[in-house]
Write a protein that holds these residues in place. Structure first.
Motif, PDB file in Angstrom:
ATOM      1  N   HIS A 104       0.831  -1.222   0.000  1.00 43.24           N
ATOM      2  CA  HIS A 104       0.000   0.000   0.000  1.00 43.24           C
ATOM      3  C   HIS A 104       0.857   1.259   0.000  1.00 43.24           C
ATOM      4  CE1 HIS A 104      -2.574   2.997   2.128  1.00 43.24           C
ATOM      5  NE2 HIS A 104      -1.781   2.904   3.155  1.00 43.24           N
ATOM      6  N   LEU A 105       2.080   1.167   0.565  1.00 45.21           N
ATOM      7  CA  LEU A 105       2.964   2.336   0.630  1.00 45.21           C
ATOM      8  C   LEU A 105       3.850   2.465  -0.602  1.00 45.21           C
ATOM      9  CD1 LEU A 105       4.089   1.798   4.336  1.00 45.21           C
ATOM     10  CD2 LEU A 105       2.330   3.374   3.537  1.00 45.21           C
ATOM     11  N   HIS A 191      16.002  -9.280  -5.902  1.00 41.52           N
ATOM     12  CA  HIS A 191      16.210  -7.845  -5.822  1.00 41.52           C
ATOM     13  C   HIS A 191      16.859  -7.283  -7.092  1.00 41.52           C
ATOM     14  CE1 HIS A 191      16.638  -3.956  -3.970  1.00 41.52           C
ATOM     15  NE2 HIS A 191      17.899  -3.924  -4.349  1.00 41.52           N
ATOM     16  N   VAL A 198       8.973  -5.064  -4.947  1.00 49.05           N
ATOM     17  CA  VAL A 198       8.566  -6.429  -4.607  1.00 49.05           C
ATOM     18  C   VAL A 198       8.496  -6.560  -3.088  1.00 49.05           C
ATOM     19  CG1 VAL A 198       9.100  -8.878  -4.877  1.00 49.05           C
ATOM     20  CG2 VAL A 198       9.761  -7.250  -6.661  1.00 49.05           C
ATOM     21  N   ARG A 207       8.718  -6.852  10.440  1.00 47.74           N
ATOM     22  CA  ARG A 207       8.951  -5.412  10.659  1.00 47.74           C
ATOM     23  C   ARG A 207       7.706  -4.714  11.195  1.00 47.74           C
ATOM     24  NH1 ARG A 207      14.373  -3.355   9.886  1.00 47.74           N
ATOM     25  NH2 ARG A 207      13.226  -1.387   9.976  1.00 47.74           N
TER      26      ARG A 207
ATOM     27  N   THR F  93       6.602   8.349   1.815  1.00 49.68           N
ATOM     28  CA  THR F  93       5.280   8.052   2.350  1.00 49.68           C
ATOM     29  C   THR F  93       4.692   9.338   2.913  1.00 49.68           C
ATOM     30  OG1 THR F  93       3.985   6.576   3.765  1.00 49.68           O
ATOM     31  CG2 THR F  93       6.098   7.308   4.643  1.00 49.68           C
ATOM     32  N   ALA F  98       0.459   6.295   5.925  1.00 47.78           N
ATOM     33  CA  ALA F  98       1.197   5.553   6.950  1.00 47.78           C
ATOM     34  C   ALA F  98       0.299   5.247   8.147  1.00 47.78           C
ATOM     35  CB  ALA F  98       2.428   6.346   7.386  1.00 47.78           C
ATOM     36  N   ALA F 101      -1.907   2.453   7.191  1.00 43.04           N
ATOM     37  CA  ALA F 101      -1.201   1.171   7.195  1.00 43.04           C
ATOM     38  C   ALA F 101      -1.098   0.615   8.610  1.00 43.04           C
ATOM     39  CB  ALA F 101       0.188   1.323   6.577  1.00 43.04           C
ATOM     40  N   ARG F 207       8.348   5.186  11.174  1.00 40.77           N
ATOM     41  CA  ARG F 207       8.649   3.751  11.265  1.00 40.77           C
ATOM     42  C   ARG F 207       8.451   3.053   9.916  1.00 40.77           C
ATOM     43  NH1 ARG F 207      10.777   1.656  16.285  1.00 40.77           N
ATOM     44  NH2 ARG F 207      10.257  -0.293  15.247  1.00 40.77           N
ATOM     45  N   HIS F 208       7.378   3.386   9.206  1.00 43.94           N
ATOM     46  CA  HIS F 208       7.174   2.731   7.913  1.00 43.94           C
ATOM     47  C   HIS F 208       8.235   3.184   6.908  1.00 43.94           C
ATOM     48  CE1 HIS F 208       3.701   0.716   9.323  1.00 43.94           C
ATOM     49  NE2 HIS F 208       2.897   1.745   9.340  1.00 43.94           N
ATOM     50  N   GLU F 210      11.303   3.907   7.651  1.00 41.32           N
ATOM     51  CA  GLU F 210      12.477   3.076   7.999  1.00 41.32           C
ATOM     52  C   GLU F 210      12.351   1.665   7.415  1.00 41.32           C
ATOM     53  OE1 GLU F 210      13.622   4.832  12.464  1.00 41.32           O
ATOM     54  OE2 GLU F 210      12.450   2.977  12.241  1.00 41.32           O
ATOM     55  N   THR F 211      11.154   1.080   7.557  1.00 36.69           N
ATOM     56  CA  THR F 211      10.946  -0.280   7.044  1.00 36.69           C
ATOM     57  C   THR F 211      11.155  -0.336   5.537  1.00 36.69           C
ATOM     58  OG1 THR F 211       9.510  -0.986   8.848  1.00 36.69           O
ATOM     59  CG2 THR F 211       9.169  -2.046   6.708  1.00 36.69           C
ATOM     60  N   LEU F 212      10.600   0.648   4.831  1.00 37.66           N
ATOM     61  CA  LEU F 212      10.772   0.652   3.371  1.00 37.66           C
ATOM     62  C   LEU F 212      12.247   0.794   3.002  1.00 37.66           C
ATOM     63  CD1 LEU F 212       7.773   2.899   2.264  1.00 37.66           C
ATOM     64  CD2 LEU F 212       7.912   0.399   2.220  1.00 37.66           C
ATOM     65  N   ALA F 214      14.742  -0.128   4.825  1.00 37.04           N
ATOM     66  CA  ALA F 214      15.476  -1.328   5.233  1.00 37.04           C
ATOM     67  C   ALA F 214      15.201  -2.513   4.315  1.00 37.04           C
ATOM     68  CB  ALA F 214      15.104  -1.694   6.674  1.00 37.04           C
ATOM     69  N   LEU F 215      13.943  -2.707   3.926  1.00 39.78           N
ATOM     70  CA  LEU F 215      13.605  -3.901   3.141  1.00 39.78           C
ATOM     71  C   LEU F 215      13.987  -3.764   1.674  1.00 39.78           C
ATOM     72  CD1 LEU F 215      10.160  -5.045   4.635  1.00 39.78           C
ATOM     73  CD2 LEU F 215      12.461  -5.856   5.176  1.00 39.78           C
ATOM     74  N   LYS F 216      14.237  -2.540   1.235  1.00 38.76           N
ATOM     75  CA  LYS F 216      14.699  -2.308  -0.139  1.00 38.76           C
ATOM     76  C   LYS F 216      13.816  -3.043  -1.174  1.00 38.76           C
ATOM     77  CE  LYS F 216      19.549  -1.766   1.196  1.00 38.76           C
ATOM     78  NZ  LYS F 216      19.206  -0.401   1.714  1.00 38.76           N
ATOM     79  N   PRO F 217      12.558  -2.679  -1.262  1.00 40.72           N
ATOM     80  CA  PRO F 217      11.674  -3.385  -2.210  1.00 40.72           C
ATOM     81  C   PRO F 217      11.984  -3.070  -3.669  1.00 40.72           C
ATOM     82  CG  PRO F 217      10.520  -1.545  -1.169  1.00 40.72           C
ATOM     83  CD  PRO F 217      11.830  -1.679  -0.463  1.00 40.72           C
TER      84      PRO F 217
END
Lengths: 248, 248, 248, 248, 248, 248
Positions: A104-105, A191, A198, A207, F93, F98, F101, F207-208, F210-212, F214-217
């Motif tokens: 969603h983000l 990646h 993804v 997380r 974001t 956020a 979410a 926080r979201h 940071e998560t994005l 960190a997870l490197k989508p």
């Protein structure tokens, strides 16, 4: 912080995949623990199997919740999640709703890549129950026999990547979710190989569970996620009976 | 014809109400049988209790389906219905979806009268999952303690009727569903006292189950209501294990 | 019990098909009677033709309702159904809404097989007005000239079956409705030949009409299905005028 | 340019109101003509009355369409509009869809002010069939007996204005539609007295009919608004029969 | 009457197309004036470009609104329209919402033909925000490089017509909108060549702007389209600052 | 990790609140930086003000994105977010998406508590554009003049808490979002005082983000969130021009 992941299936090989990705994605200082269902099926594809997995997950959660800061239902489809959220003393999330929160983000139209044809209808119901139906671009799935559930991402990596590429090209997907605990970690190994962001369910769930535990939004004392009202019960496993009696 | 009704709760007094209304509403030549869950709670108000009731109902259905022409999940909210429809060899319906099918033929906007405040959110989710959300005028519920679940319709008959009248006057209800197995038979005793048609879950479910058994629409061999694909399982009750193995 | 089926078209050959299937599907003790419109078209495919059929059906219903226990508008698309439900002294249903009620109990995603390309848009509007739009997997239709409306199911049986198979395979249909009075009885003759449950409008309507007559849910005295308020009128057929005046 | 307005009711007093407002709102060079139904009721509040009005309007339209550049169904609720759009050789609109088109350009949330309680459910169905359900803030209606339909706006002007004010204050209306041909012209006389834009069905329909006639978007030769396919018919009024035969 | 059209892009060649079609479609006595953005991009395909165009259009509108009877945002996608409607002293419309208003009167399912693949997602968001998502049959777009934005309709006329034909044949479009100011006038030159009605954004916007100015529905003094409440601001262009201060 | 928060308003006092809550909620090792718009209004309540704030935020983001790992649009309503997501080289974001979410993981029905009556319509549009409309239980807002935007949470703390309590009791809210940067930190100070979980936009966004990071989508290279196609532009601020040219 301790995050407890419950695999509602009996497949230890999938629990290993979950554990590995959870450890890779957790923040420093977070301990992850993965439990495997004591009864059920190898992997859930249908409503009936989800009904079984929900009950198996509920037993494990009731037994182990006291030592967790947050709990994750570690199967895409989130069997039992709504019920567990009512009775658990700590935040609970699931791989589907966590992956949707991440997706969603990142974009508006979301496609889900799944491991079997049959699993798609159940996934769609869960996504719609989450309210994300209008944002679902498509669900695309492997159409091949699964020889060993723990090896599906190795065995079919190219086919899974190809499904994601078609979701982008033909369905207008702006974000891809690689769905199912058996695919835990695949997003990481793909990646840079797909033209849109993804998302992986296990890492998202870990997380987001950390975030919920850190932000301390508070527990529901009213409304539909508060503890069920006390009432007579019979024949339940001890840990579940104790949970239900805790609202007296 | 034999219609099997499964009460997913442990309340024998409610099973008696179900049996009485089922017998009154069945066609000549139909035998009704009512089974009571061996474990669970007195009545389901929440997702967690529904999760338990679904598993309890699944065990009974697996044990007894061989001698039924149709099966009814006899609790409003239909715990386990979707899953049972996948694995049962005969048609299965539930009180909610059957009451909605009847109400759908009588008016557009439907209100549901329920026995407790807490139960409303779960009912709403089930109605929405059935696709009837846009037709739901309201859910109205008693706001009083329930002293004995089997006696709720006697104890609160006037309050329940008043809720239905308000649903018509204030919410625009064109049809009323008196929801919950504990209210089985109340529609019959209120006949002629409400200004719009009134629907009961048990009688609707029995009649629709008869219709499905009579019209023989055929069983799903493909799609999401076919039997789950065969796969490894462990630790399941014998009757459920046999059902799952029957698809091999 | 007497169920009156009104064919809102001028086609006696279709009335014969309706009568035959209605008799086959009615319960013991139910008498079925089929009436054919005195004016209109051979079969309704469009909104304008439905407008005519609705008025023709209204005249027949007004003339004959006194001796019926329930009435069926016997054309898929249910021309005039909402209006008739307001003024008839007995329950009224139609082939579309009855088929949807049956299908709703058999699966979630529903496909409709129809006799002509043009008819699809009107069917879709009717299904959406019933609130079943989100459950519609697809409408598929013959794309061939119809030489005689009463013979369409014989002439095109294989093509109709093939459309249903494609709806299952390509559209994810979990239930098939064979739509249109000219197809009355086809579900019965295809029994066991399709991989998902199959629903027929005439038999569904007859059985649901019986159920409504048997359960006696009561008539609407308030809300939008009560009799229209009395008001001046002019130039109406006698039977309709008498109906409208009955609310004074 | 000649715009033909068809009052599908038998009320000459309402036709007078329609004519007056149509003439005030038409562009220079536009001639307006108003026809009154030969049979039907004084004003339509229900689906059954709309079914009658649709057939009455269809007869007038078939008889007089040859000399019109555009046609307006001049009752809120637009009885017969979809059907007429299929068969008329010129653009057709109705008071509801035209008022919605205007309101859509003025704000997002729309409230409708109506002349009777009973009429609201039918209006809501029509607005939803137009696809404007999500933009409907509310329908509010008079709750008083109507002594003469042609005098309702004089008799109840203050009550109607008060309903509009409540729709703004309590329902969040950003635009008000004063609904129903009996209110034709009221928007004009309330000019400047309401805190949000106000829309009238007759003037909107006349202006939009002019626009459609001027822009010449072309007639549907394919799809669901093309002429119905030729087929046998019987017993129809001559003008309607000729229209249907014109597609041969 | 003076209608002001604001091209939120820097492309004078497109402003010429807008002006030509606006003059052809305006009523006698209407003066049209077209302004071109002082900063921005050649044509808007994305949300980010729309964000820029909205601000550029807002500056021009603030500077020139005093001498207009109605204002048109002359880019499909209507950048800034909602905001301008709050602050402008006269009616404002945009090409998308005006084209939708016209199309709504001509058929139910609407397809949009667009000039580039990338532009489709943004168009879809705008149509959905207007509430017309459920009526959108499809968006189809050119898949070729655009050499000069002002010449796209000449260069690609056949391809655009072919897209419209496919929208009718494959997507069930009942009305076609030729979208984008660069296509202004194309509907006129394709007259009679497509099998369903065709709508153009510029001519629709001009005619609807005239209607709004003529019918004088009144300005919003309450609700979300009234002037923003007065509050501190800084650094704004003079004309915008004056507009905002006018609500003090 | 560096998270950049952009306040699209000119209010330094609100930027201070944002900074304080961002620092409290960031993980160890995360640096937060807050920028304040160089032009615009004190706080955004309307679409027009959001249009200005979006452009102001876009300039700051273009100038400073090179040294950020993630960017937050730090106003509830997320002005410019969709556009920025297309052009920024790092995840972006906003406070609304956020907070949604987070809330999505805590309950189904969400209520938003806001600082002014006027702001509600805009918030609702943004929530609906995110696809969360069906999960919105209500928006409730202060109905009092705001003397200083930076002091609103101190001045009105009790009123804000009372609004949240009413949202739970009357609207069925299962989660509360305290909306608007001026309320940053209020959720923290109300901890334990409300009967359902409470979510804050700033802490959720940090926080979201940071998560994005960190997870490197991965970044969108295709679809509607990829960089806008290169095209002529003129008159744009240097940083924005450079961003747009970077896709050449």
């Amino acid at each position: 912080m301790r995050v407890l992941l419950i695999n509602p299936n009996i497949s230890d090989s999938v629990s290993d995949l979950i554990r590995a990705e959870a450890q890779r994605s957790a923040s420093p200082g977070t301990q992850v623990e993965v439990l495997t269902a004591r009864f059920g099926v190898a992997y859930i594809e249908t409503r009936f199997e989800a009904l079984i997995g929900a009950y198996a997950a509920a037993q494990l959660a009731a037994e182990h919740c006291a030592r967790a800061d947050a709990i994750v239902v570690a199967a895409f489809g989130d069997p039992g999640l709504g019920g567990l959220r009512e009775v658990m003393p700590v935040p609970v999330t699931g791989m589907t709703e966590a992956a949707l929160a991440s997706a969603h983000l990142l974009g508006h139209r979301i496609s889900i890549i799944a491991i079997s044809q049959r699993i798609q209808a159940w996934y769609r119901e869960v996504v719609e129950a989450c309210g994300f139906g209008p944002r679902l671009a498509s669900i695309r799935a492997l159409d091949r026999p699964i020889s060993a559930i723990g090896g599906v991402q190795q065995e079919h990596a190219q086919a899974l990547k190809a499904l994601a590429e078609r979701a982008v090209a033909e369905d207008g997907a702006e974000v891809i979710i690689l769905a199912g605990a058996p695919l835990a970690g695949l997003a990481r190994s793909l990646h840079g190989q797909l033209p849109v962001p993804v998302v992986d369910g296990v890492s998202s769930a870990v997380r987001h569970a950390e975030t919920l535990a850190a932000l301390k939004p508070g527990r529901a004392l009213r409304g539909s996620f508060a503890m069920p009202p006390a009432k007579p019960h019979a024949g339940l496993p001890d840990a579940i009976a104790r949970l239900l009696d805790s609202s007296r």
